[in-house]
Enzyme design. Structure first.
Site, PDB file in Angstrom:
ATOM      1  N   HIS A  73       4.472   8.701  -0.681  1.00  0.00           N
ATOM      2  CA  HIS A  73       3.260   7.969  -1.063  1.00  0.00           C
ATOM      3  C   HIS A  73       2.335   8.842  -1.895  1.00  0.00           C
ATOM      4  O   HIS A  73       2.199  10.044  -1.657  1.00  0.00           O
ATOM      5  CB  HIS A  73       2.555   7.363   0.156  1.00  0.00           C
ATOM      6  CG  HIS A  73       1.920   8.341   1.103  1.00  0.00           C
ATOM      7  ND1 HIS A  73       0.639   8.805   0.938  1.00  0.00           N
ATOM      8  CD2 HIS A  73       2.374   8.894   2.258  1.00  0.00           C
ATOM      9  CE1 HIS A  73       0.336   9.616   1.936  1.00  0.00           C
ATOM     10  NE2 HIS A  73       1.374   9.702   2.746  1.00  0.00           N
ATOM     11  N   ASP A 124      -0.579  15.690   2.235  1.00  0.00           N
ATOM     12  CA  ASP A 124      -0.101  14.398   2.731  1.00  0.00           C
ATOM     13  C   ASP A 124      -0.458  13.363   1.678  1.00  0.00           C
ATOM     14  O   ASP A 124      -1.582  12.858   1.667  1.00  0.00           O
ATOM     15  CB  ASP A 124      -0.772  14.110   4.076  1.00  0.00           C
ATOM     16  CG  ASP A 124      -0.453  12.740   4.644  1.00  0.00           C
ATOM     17  OD1 ASP A 124       0.453  12.068   4.115  1.00  0.00           O
ATOM     18  OD2 ASP A 124      -1.134  12.325   5.606  1.00  0.00           O
ATOM     19  N   GLU A 164      -0.554   4.023   1.313  1.00  0.00           N
ATOM     20  CA  GLU A 164       0.062   4.277   2.615  1.00  0.00           C
ATOM     21  C   GLU A 164      -0.983   4.559   3.677  1.00  0.00           C
ATOM     22  O   GLU A 164      -0.843   4.138   4.835  1.00  0.00           O
ATOM     23  CB  GLU A 164       1.027   5.471   2.501  1.00  0.00           C
ATOM     24  CG  GLU A 164       1.887   5.707   3.752  1.00  0.00           C
ATOM     25  CD  GLU A 164       1.272   6.662   4.757  1.00  0.00           C
ATOM     26  OE1 GLU A 164       1.835   6.820   5.865  1.00  0.00           O
ATOM     27  OE2 GLU A 164       0.210   7.264   4.461  1.00  0.00           O
ATOM     28  N   GLU A 165      -2.036   5.264   3.301  1.00  0.00           N
ATOM     29  CA  GLU A 165      -3.032   5.696   4.281  1.00  0.00           C
ATOM     30  C   GLU A 165      -3.860   4.548   4.846  1.00  0.00           C
ATOM     31  O   GLU A 165      -4.569   4.717   5.841  1.00  0.00           O
ATOM     32  CB  GLU A 165      -3.960   6.746   3.661  1.00  0.00           C
ATOM     33  CG  GLU A 165      -3.278   8.032   3.223  1.00  0.00           C
ATOM     34  CD  GLU A 165      -2.731   8.857   4.376  1.00  0.00           C
ATOM     35  OE1 GLU A 165      -2.877   8.433   5.540  1.00  0.00           O
ATOM     36  OE2 GLU A 165      -2.152   9.926   4.112  1.00  0.00           O
ATOM     37  N   HIS A 224      -5.210  15.177   6.744  1.00  0.00           N
ATOM     38  CA  HIS A 224      -6.330  14.279   7.056  1.00  0.00           C
ATOM     39  C   HIS A 224      -7.621  15.061   7.283  1.00  0.00           C
ATOM     40  O   HIS A 224      -8.524  14.624   7.997  1.00  0.00           O
ATOM     41  CB  HIS A 224      -6.004  13.360   8.243  1.00  0.00           C
ATOM     42  CG  HIS A 224      -4.984  12.326   7.910  1.00  0.00           C
ATOM     43  ND1 HIS A 224      -5.004  11.053   8.441  1.00  0.00           N
ATOM     44  CD2 HIS A 224      -3.902  12.355   7.070  1.00  0.00           C
ATOM     45  CE1 HIS A 224      -3.983  10.353   7.960  1.00  0.00           C
ATOM     46  NE2 HIS A 224      -3.309  11.135   7.133  1.00  0.00           N
TER      47      HIS A 224
END
Length: 357
Positions: A66, A182, A214-215, A324
Protein backbone atom coordinates in the site's frame (compact mmCIF):
# COMPACT_ATOMS: atom_id res chain seq x y z
CA UNK A 1 20.74 -2.59 -0.97
CA UNK A 2 22.83 -0.51 -3.32
CA UNK A 3 22.93 3.28 -3.54
CA UNK A 4 20.37 3.35 -6.34
CA UNK A 5 17.91 1.40 -4.18
CA UNK A 6 18.54 3.78 -1.30
CA UNK A 7 17.86 6.80 -3.50
CA UNK A 8 14.52 5.31 -4.49
CA UNK A 9 13.79 4.48 -0.85
CA UNK A 10 14.49 8.08 0.09
CA UNK A 11 12.10 9.38 -2.54
CA UNK A 12 9.36 6.96 -1.56
CA UNK A 13 9.72 7.63 2.16
CA UNK A 14 9.83 11.41 1.78
CA UNK A 15 6.87 11.50 -0.61
CA UNK A 16 3.74 13.12 0.82
CA UNK A 17 1.01 10.50 0.81
CA UNK A 18 -1.63 10.31 3.55
CA UNK A 19 -4.60 8.05 2.81
CA UNK A 20 -6.54 9.43 -0.15
CA UNK A 21 -3.66 11.68 -1.26
CA UNK A 22 -1.12 9.17 -2.61
CA UNK A 23 -0.30 10.87 -5.93
CA UNK A 24 3.25 11.93 -4.98
CA UNK A 25 4.04 8.31 -4.07
CA UNK A 26 2.56 6.84 -7.23
CA UNK A 27 4.47 9.39 -9.32
CA UNK A 28 7.76 8.06 -7.89
CA UNK A 29 6.68 4.45 -8.42
CA UNK A 30 5.54 5.17 -11.98
CA UNK A 31 8.95 6.64 -12.78
CA UNK A 32 10.69 3.56 -11.32
CA UNK A 33 8.55 1.05 -13.23
CA UNK A 34 8.05 2.71 -16.61
CA UNK A 35 11.16 1.14 -18.19
CA UNK A 36 10.15 -2.48 -17.55
CA UNK A 37 6.35 -2.52 -17.11
CA UNK A 38 3.09 -1.02 -18.32
CA UNK A 39 1.71 1.25 -15.62
CA UNK A 40 -1.90 2.32 -15.12
CA UNK A 41 -3.75 4.16 -12.35
CA UNK A 42 -7.43 3.86 -11.43
CA UNK A 43 -9.88 6.32 -9.91
CA UNK A 44 -9.01 5.47 -6.29
CA UNK A 45 -5.26 5.89 -7.00
CA UNK A 46 -4.30 2.23 -7.13
CA UNK A 47 -1.23 1.91 -9.36
CA UNK A 48 -1.12 -1.25 -11.49
CA UNK A 49 2.29 -2.42 -12.68
CA UNK A 50 1.81 -4.96 -15.46
CA UNK A 51 4.57 -7.30 -16.60
CA UNK A 52 4.96 -6.93 -20.35
CA UNK A 53 5.83 -10.61 -20.75
CA UNK A 54 2.48 -11.76 -19.33
CA UNK A 55 0.69 -14.03 -21.80
CA UNK A 56 -2.87 -13.74 -20.53
CA UNK A 57 -3.45 -17.51 -20.49
CA UNK A 58 -1.66 -18.35 -17.23
CA UNK A 59 -2.80 -18.10 -13.60
CA UNK A 60 -2.59 -14.45 -12.54
CA UNK A 61 -0.61 -13.64 -9.38
CA UNK A 62 -0.94 -10.25 -7.74
CA UNK A 63 1.75 -8.57 -5.63
CA UNK A 64 0.48 -5.85 -3.30
CA UNK A 65 1.92 -3.04 -1.17
CA UNK A 66 0.00 0.00 0.00
CA UNK A 67 1.18 3.47 -0.96
CA UNK A 68 -0.56 5.53 1.73
CA UNK A 69 0.73 6.55 5.15
CA UNK A 70 -1.02 7.55 8.36
CA UNK A 71 -1.68 11.28 8.36
CA UNK A 72 -4.25 13.89 9.26
CA UNK A 73 -6.90 16.14 7.71
CA UNK A 74 -7.83 19.68 8.69
CA UNK A 75 -11.31 19.67 10.25
CA UNK A 76 -11.71 23.25 11.50
CA UNK A 77 -9.76 26.48 11.53
CA UNK A 78 -10.00 28.14 14.93
CA UNK A 79 -10.31 31.93 15.39
CA UNK A 80 -6.69 32.07 16.66
CA UNK A 81 -5.42 30.50 13.40
CA UNK A 82 -4.63 27.03 14.72
CA UNK A 83 -6.02 23.98 12.96
CA UNK A 84 -8.15 21.29 14.52
CA UNK A 85 -7.60 17.97 12.75
CA UNK A 86 -8.72 14.37 12.48
CA UNK A 87 -6.48 11.33 11.98
CA UNK A 88 -6.20 9.44 8.71
CA UNK A 89 -5.43 5.98 10.03
CA UNK A 90 -4.63 4.69 13.48
CA UNK A 91 -1.98 6.73 15.30
CA UNK A 92 -0.03 6.13 18.47
CA UNK A 93 -1.41 9.32 19.98
CA UNK A 94 1.35 9.72 22.56
CA UNK A 95 3.89 10.20 19.74
CA UNK A 96 2.08 13.11 18.05
CA UNK A 97 2.63 16.28 20.15
CA UNK A 98 5.65 18.25 18.99
CA UNK A 99 5.68 16.64 15.54
CA UNK A 100 6.63 18.89 12.64
CA UNK A 101 4.16 18.42 9.77
CA UNK A 102 3.35 19.69 6.32
CA UNK A 103 -0.14 20.88 5.47
CA UNK A 104 -0.69 20.71 1.70
CA UNK A 105 -2.96 23.56 0.68
CA UNK A 106 -5.14 23.83 -2.40
CA UNK A 107 -2.33 25.51 -4.34
CA UNK A 108 -0.10 22.49 -3.76
CA UNK A 109 2.13 24.38 -1.31
CA UNK A 110 3.53 22.48 1.66
CA UNK A 111 2.94 24.65 4.71
CA UNK A 112 5.10 23.71 7.74
CA UNK A 113 3.33 23.32 11.05
CA UNK A 114 3.80 21.90 14.52
CA UNK A 115 1.34 19.67 16.34
CA UNK A 116 0.75 21.40 19.65
CA UNK A 117 -0.90 20.41 22.89
CA UNK A 118 -1.52 22.66 25.88
CA UNK A 119 1.92 23.76 27.15
CA UNK A 120 2.95 22.22 30.45
CA UNK A 121 3.33 25.72 31.95
CA UNK A 122 -0.43 26.20 31.73
CA UNK A 123 -1.57 22.73 32.83
CA UNK A 124 -3.21 21.84 36.08
CA UNK A 125 -1.68 18.96 38.04
CA UNK A 126 -4.46 16.72 36.80
CA UNK A 127 -3.85 17.69 33.19
CA UNK A 128 -0.09 17.16 33.53
CA UNK A 129 -0.72 13.53 34.54
CA UNK A 130 -2.95 12.78 31.57
CA UNK A 131 -1.92 11.86 28.04
CA UNK A 132 -3.33 14.36 25.52
CA UNK A 133 -5.65 12.97 22.87
CA UNK A 134 -6.01 14.13 19.29
CA UNK A 135 -9.09 16.15 20.13
CA UNK A 136 -6.93 18.13 22.58
CA UNK A 137 -4.26 18.96 19.96
CA UNK A 138 -4.00 21.54 17.19
CA UNK A 139 -1.65 22.20 14.29
CA UNK A 140 0.03 25.57 14.60
CA UNK A 141 1.21 26.96 11.23
CA UNK A 142 2.28 30.32 12.69
CA UNK A 143 -0.93 32.14 11.80
CA UNK A 144 -2.47 34.61 14.27
CA UNK A 145 -6.08 34.43 13.04
CA UNK A 146 -8.39 32.25 10.99
CA UNK A 147 -8.39 34.92 8.28
CA UNK A 148 -4.60 34.83 8.05
CA UNK A 149 -4.56 31.02 8.03
CA UNK A 150 -6.99 31.03 5.09
CA UNK A 151 -5.85 34.06 3.09
CA UNK A 152 -2.11 34.24 3.73
CA UNK A 153 -1.27 30.56 4.30
CA UNK A 154 -3.95 29.30 1.93
CA UNK A 155 -5.12 26.57 4.32
CA UNK A 156 -8.67 25.27 4.10
CA UNK A 157 -10.84 22.66 5.75
CA UNK A 158 -10.06 19.28 4.16
CA UNK A 159 -6.37 19.91 3.51
CA UNK A 160 -4.21 16.79 4.09
CA UNK A 161 -1.34 16.67 6.55
CA UNK A 162 1.71 14.38 6.89
CA UNK A 163 4.84 14.35 9.09
CA UNK A 164 7.70 16.53 7.86
CA UNK A 165 10.47 13.95 8.25
CA UNK A 166 13.50 13.45 6.00
CA UNK A 167 14.86 10.00 5.18
CA UNK A 168 18.36 9.13 6.34
CA UNK A 169 20.53 6.13 5.53
CA UNK A 170 23.41 4.47 7.33
CA UNK A 171 24.81 1.85 4.92
CA UNK A 172 27.71 1.02 7.25
CA UNK A 173 25.28 -0.14 9.93
CA UNK A 174 22.60 -1.25 7.47
CA UNK A 175 19.74 0.84 8.83
CA UNK A 176 17.35 3.49 7.53
CA UNK A 177 15.39 6.12 9.42
CA UNK A 178 12.43 8.02 8.07
CA UNK A 179 8.67 8.24 7.87
CA UNK A 180 6.03 6.05 6.27
CA UNK A 181 8.00 2.80 6.37
CA UNK A 182 4.49 1.36 6.71
CA UNK A 183 4.39 0.66 3.82
CA UNK A 184 6.97 2.45 1.65
CA UNK A 185 9.55 -0.25 2.46
CA UNK A 186 6.98 -2.65 1.01
CA UNK A 187 6.51 -0.43 -2.04
CA UNK A 188 10.21 -0.59 -2.87
CA UNK A 189 10.29 -4.35 -2.24
CA UNK A 190 7.39 -4.78 -4.68
CA UNK A 191 9.04 -2.59 -7.31
CA UNK A 192 12.32 -4.51 -6.96
CA UNK A 193 10.47 -7.82 -7.28
CA UNK A 194 8.56 -6.71 -10.38
CA UNK A 195 11.78 -5.48 -11.99
CA UNK A 196 13.56 -8.77 -11.26
CA UNK A 197 10.64 -10.79 -12.65
CA UNK A 198 10.13 -8.63 -15.75
CA UNK A 199 11.90 -10.93 -18.19
CA UNK A 200 11.74 -14.24 -16.31
CA UNK A 201 10.07 -17.20 -17.99
CA UNK A 202 7.35 -18.01 -15.50
CA UNK A 203 4.52 -20.50 -15.28
CA UNK A 204 2.27 -17.66 -14.07
CA UNK A 205 1.42 -14.10 -15.02
CA UNK A 206 2.20 -11.34 -12.51
CA UNK A 207 0.81 -7.90 -11.79
CA UNK A 208 1.93 -5.55 -9.02
CA UNK A 209 -0.45 -3.15 -7.29
CA UNK A 210 0.44 -0.21 -5.09
CA UNK A 211 -2.92 0.04 -3.36
CA UNK A 212 -4.40 3.17 -1.82
CA UNK A 213 -6.15 3.92 1.46
CA UNK A 214 -5.04 0.81 3.36
CA UNK A 215 -4.71 2.76 6.60
CA UNK A 216 -8.41 3.66 6.56
CA UNK A 217 -9.76 0.18 5.90
CA UNK A 218 -8.16 -1.38 2.82
CA UNK A 219 -10.38 0.53 0.40
CA UNK A 220 -7.97 0.42 -2.53
CA UNK A 221 -7.46 -3.31 -2.04
CA UNK A 222 -11.17 -3.95 -2.50
CA UNK A 223 -11.12 -2.18 -5.84
CA UNK A 224 -7.91 -3.95 -6.89
CA UNK A 225 -9.28 -7.39 -5.99
CA UNK A 226 -12.32 -6.91 -8.21
CA UNK A 227 -10.34 -5.37 -11.06
CA UNK A 228 -7.46 -7.88 -11.15
CA UNK A 229 -9.25 -11.00 -9.83
CA UNK A 230 -5.99 -12.87 -9.11
CA UNK A 231 -5.59 -16.52 -8.23
CA UNK A 232 -3.45 -15.63 -5.18
CA UNK A 233 -2.06 -12.46 -3.63
CA UNK A 234 1.42 -12.00 -2.19
CA UNK A 235 1.49 -8.85 -0.10
CA UNK A 236 4.32 -6.72 1.24
CA UNK A 237 3.95 -4.73 4.44
CA UNK A 238 5.97 -2.59 6.81
CA UNK A 239 4.99 -4.24 10.07
CA UNK A 240 5.78 -3.13 13.64
CA UNK A 241 9.03 -4.62 14.88
CA UNK A 242 8.66 -6.04 18.40
CA UNK A 243 12.29 -6.48 19.40
CA UNK A 244 12.69 -3.39 21.62
CA UNK A 245 9.91 -4.02 24.14
CA UNK A 246 9.00 -7.74 24.02
CA UNK A 247 10.49 -10.62 26.05
CA UNK A 248 13.02 -12.61 24.01
CA UNK A 249 10.79 -15.68 23.79
CA UNK A 250 7.94 -13.61 22.31
CA UNK A 251 9.88 -11.67 19.64
CA UNK A 252 8.50 -12.53 16.18
CA UNK A 253 9.43 -9.52 14.05
CA UNK A 254 12.96 -8.45 14.94
CA UNK A 255 14.97 -6.06 12.82
CA UNK A 256 17.85 -7.71 10.89
CA UNK A 257 16.34 -11.19 11.30
CA UNK A 258 14.65 -11.29 7.90
CA UNK A 259 11.08 -10.64 6.75
CA UNK A 260 8.12 -12.00 8.68
CA UNK A 261 5.11 -14.03 7.56
CA UNK A 262 2.04 -13.89 9.76
CA UNK A 263 -0.08 -16.96 10.25
CA UNK A 264 -2.80 -14.96 12.01
CA UNK A 265 -3.82 -11.43 12.91
CA UNK A 266 -7.21 -9.85 13.59
CA UNK A 267 -7.94 -9.53 9.87
CA UNK A 268 -6.96 -12.96 8.56
CA UNK A 269 -6.03 -16.54 9.30
CA UNK A 270 -3.43 -17.06 6.59
CA UNK A 271 -4.08 -19.79 4.04
CA UNK A 272 -2.10 -22.73 5.48
CA UNK A 273 -1.17 -24.30 2.15
CA UNK A 274 0.15 -21.07 0.68
CA UNK A 275 1.95 -20.12 3.91
CA UNK A 276 3.69 -23.49 4.20
CA UNK A 277 4.70 -23.37 0.54
CA UNK A 278 6.21 -19.91 1.02
CA UNK A 279 8.07 -21.05 4.12
CA UNK A 280 9.41 -24.10 2.26
CA UNK A 281 10.66 -21.97 -0.64
CA UNK A 282 12.43 -19.54 1.69
CA UNK A 283 14.05 -22.39 3.60
CA UNK A 284 15.24 -24.02 0.37
CA UNK A 285 16.70 -20.71 -0.88
CA UNK A 286 18.23 -19.93 2.53
CA UNK A 287 16.22 -16.74 2.93
CA UNK A 288 15.61 -16.03 6.63
CA UNK A 289 11.91 -15.83 7.46
CA UNK A 290 10.32 -15.05 10.80
CA UNK A 291 6.91 -16.49 11.62
CA UNK A 292 4.35 -14.64 13.72
CA UNK A 293 0.94 -15.18 15.26
CA UNK A 294 -0.58 -11.82 16.19
CA UNK A 295 -3.44 -10.79 18.47
CA UNK A 296 -3.74 -7.37 16.81
CA UNK A 297 -3.22 -5.54 13.56
CA UNK A 298 -4.30 -6.30 10.03
CA UNK A 299 -3.20 -5.89 6.42
CA UNK A 300 -4.63 -5.87 2.92
CA UNK A 301 -4.37 -9.65 3.11
CA UNK A 302 -7.41 -9.47 5.34
CA UNK A 303 -9.27 -7.82 2.47
CA UNK A 304 -8.03 -10.05 -0.33
CA UNK A 305 -8.67 -13.38 1.36
CA UNK A 306 -12.39 -12.59 1.65
CA UNK A 307 -12.89 -11.04 -1.82
CA UNK A 308 -14.20 -12.63 -4.99
CA UNK A 309 -14.35 -16.39 -4.36
CA UNK A 310 -11.76 -16.05 -1.60
CA UNK A 311 -8.24 -15.19 -2.75
CA UNK A 312 -5.52 -17.14 -0.90
CA UNK A 313 -3.17 -14.49 0.45
CA UNK A 314 0.02 -14.18 2.43
CA UNK A 315 1.79 -11.08 3.70
CA UNK A 316 5.58 -10.82 3.76
CA UNK A 317 6.31 -8.11 6.31
CA UNK A 318 9.46 -6.02 6.74
CA UNK A 319 10.03 -5.33 10.46
CA UNK A 320 9.86 -1.58 11.01
CA UNK A 321 10.26 0.02 14.41
CA UNK A 322 7.62 2.51 15.58
CA UNK A 323 5.17 2.45 12.68
CA UNK A 324 2.09 4.66 13.10
CA UNK A 325 4.31 7.29 14.70
CA UNK A 326 6.06 10.17 12.89
CA UNK A 327 9.24 8.17 12.14
CA UNK A 328 11.06 4.90 12.69
CA UNK A 329 13.82 2.48 11.75
CA UNK A 330 14.09 -0.36 9.21
CA UNK A 331 16.97 -2.59 8.14
CA UNK A 332 18.19 -2.67 4.55
CA UNK A 333 18.76 -6.43 4.62
CA UNK A 334 15.18 -7.15 5.69
CA UNK A 335 13.81 -5.21 2.72
CA UNK A 336 16.21 -6.94 0.33
CA UNK A 337 15.29 -10.38 1.69
CA UNK A 338 11.56 -9.65 1.53
CA UNK A 339 11.86 -8.83 -2.17
CA UNK A 340 13.97 -11.93 -2.78
CA UNK A 341 11.49 -14.12 -0.91
CA UNK A 342 8.61 -13.08 -3.14
CA UNK A 343 10.75 -13.38 -6.29
CA UNK A 344 11.59 -16.99 -5.40
CA UNK A 345 8.00 -17.82 -4.42
CA UNK A 346 6.68 -16.52 -7.76
CA UNK A 347 9.36 -18.41 -9.72
CA UNK A 348 8.37 -21.64 -7.96
CA UNK A 349 4.63 -21.33 -8.64
CA UNK A 350 2.99 -23.59 -11.21
CA UNK A 351 -0.65 -24.13 -12.23
CA UNK A 352 -0.49 -27.62 -10.73
CA UNK A 353 0.75 -26.34 -7.39
CA UNK A 354 -1.87 -23.58 -7.31
CA UNK A 355 -4.57 -26.16 -7.97
CA UNK A 356 -3.41 -28.24 -5.02
CA UNK A 357 -3.41 -25.47 -2.37
Amino acid sequence: MNQEDLRWMERLSNAFGPSGFEEDVTAVAREYAQEFADVEEDNIRNLYIKRRSNTGDKPLIMLDAHSDEVGFMVQFIKPNGTLQFLPLGSWNESSIPGTKVYVRNQKGEYIPGIVAAKPVHFMTKEEANQMPHIQDMVIDIGAVSDQEAKEVFGVQVGDPVAPAVSFQQDPVRGIMTGKAFDCRVGCLALLKAMKALADEELAVDVIGVLSSQEEVGGRGARVAARRVDPVITLGFEGWPADDTFTPDYAVQSAMKKGPMIRLMDVSMITHPGLAHFAMHVCQAKEIPLQVAVRSGGGTNGGVYHSMQKGIPSITISIPSRYVHTPQGFAAMQDLEQAAQAVIEIVKALTPELLGSL
